[in-house]
Scaffold this active site. Sequence first.
Site, mmCIF file in Angstrom:
data_model
loop_
_atom_site.group_PDB
_atom_site.id
_atom_site.type_symbol
_atom_site.label_atom_id
_atom_site.label_comp_id
_atom_site.label_asym_id
_atom_site.label_seq_id
_atom_site.Cartn_x
_atom_site.Cartn_y
_atom_site.Cartn_z
ATOM 1 N N ASP A 1 0.606 -1.371 -0.052
ATOM 2 C CA ASP A 1 -0.027 0.196 -0.005
ATOM 3 C C ASP A 1 0.467 1.326 -0.277
ATOM 4 O O ASP A 1 2.222 0.992 0.294
ATOM 5 C CB ASP A 1 -1.092 0.039 0.842
ATOM 6 C CG ASP A 1 -2.525 0.783 0.998
ATOM 7 O OD1 ASP A 1 -2.422 1.303 0.644
ATOM 8 O OD2 ASP A 1 -3.475 0.632 1.233
ATOM 9 N N ASP B 1 -10.989 3.237 -3.014
ATOM 10 C CA ASP B 1 -11.711 1.637 -2.119
ATOM 11 C C ASP B 1 -12.959 1.563 -2.858
ATOM 12 O O ASP B 1 -13.229 2.583 -3.152
ATOM 13 C CB ASP B 1 -10.900 2.137 -1.065
ATOM 14 C CG ASP B 1 -10.131 1.930 -0.133
ATOM 15 O OD1 ASP B 1 -9.298 1.708 -1.149
ATOM 16 O OD2 ASP B 1 -10.012 1.330 0.990
#
Length: 423
Positions: A164, A223
């Site tokens: 990430d 997301d």
Amino acid sequence: MPSILASKALLATGIALASACLVAHAAAGTEGPDRSLAPTPPMGWNTWNTFADHIDEVQIRQMADVMVSSGMREAGYIYLNLDDNWMADTPRDAQGNLQADPVKFPSGLKALADYIHSKGLKFGIYGDRGSATCAGPAGSGSYGHEEQDARTFAAWGVDYLKYDNCNVGTRTTSEAMREDFENMGRALRASGRSIVYSICAWKLRTHESWMPATGHLWRTTGDIRPTWAGRNPQRSMLAIVDEHAGLEAYQRPGAWNDPDMLEVGVPAPWYDLPTWHYPVLDETEAQSHFALWAMFSAPLFAGNDLRTMSRATRELLTHRGLIALDQDPLGIQARRVHHEPDGTDLFLKPLANGDVAALLLNRAERPRTMALGWPRQATAVQDVLTGKVLQAGRGEYRAEVPAHGVMVLRLTGVRPEQVSLRP
Ligand code: GAL
């Protein structure tokens, strides 16, 4: 709307650019990842969308068991991935090695990986290029620890890393991002274990074509959330589709655009409450979501609680006809050839055996009769959702599609440019 010919030219340019980029990398001595690790889009299950930090080893072992007993493994879901929040509050020991949360994972991650492997599955984990992961404690990020962490992952038996982009301090430039992701890619390759590398930087900007050269997959969007339309609190399913469409040129076997994980059967995210006031995907919408991801040849990571899933959810996640489109060896992301924001989208996808898959999406708020046309010399046409064989010689199929539903056809003996939307 680009014509199909113009789109093809775009695709050719994209491939040429991607190849030039790969050559440049080879010349600089940065060898890329082993493409044979993900020849088709990876499939599996990930903890984040339903559980976030509510994870533990008992639950993960149960998930592994259900991946086998439900037929998911058989259908291709091989990876069982821990997302964020697996690490201890003090994430590193005195030697700087990452350590798992001893309360959530008292037996340790090596034992968990062994269990997952004993079920014929593979084990995935999550890390971050900054000083901490997005939801983890200070020190849980791998910046400056790349080689050490890659060795730890390899020793635990990790087969897949999602990496990430949070808590990067001043390393916010494109160059710093590239350098950090490349460093972990190199560290994984040096770890002595074959590890699929998933880049999670939330966007594929056109100037960041290093992502396809560095990872096996890379996120193209923010997301996803389990709701149909709109952009709050993060991205709805449809917002993701609109961002992801058009990125076909970057994808090829072994290297995948990733529009984020599946929201099939996922409830309203408790970690967004109480700001969540959106309807979650209903069965029709979940089917459209899954069919679109299959048309994209997107990585398929379920995120629902497999232990309590409904029959409809299980049947959708293991739908053979749709998974065959997703896992088609050509790996082409379907091209959107028609788009009306509140009406109809048409996506076309060439398949390895010469067939063409076509998906009509009803974006409207009401059921509509929708129709696809093709030349009468087509030799076979199948309704992928029902498996029904249609009359190829009729040259057209017309059916009522529910609000937010899809029609998906597989056509034999035609070329993509011969398939058209009928009024
Ligand atoms: C986000 C990522 C999500 C999930 C989350 C964990 O950055 O896009 O998929 O991994 O972090 O904190």
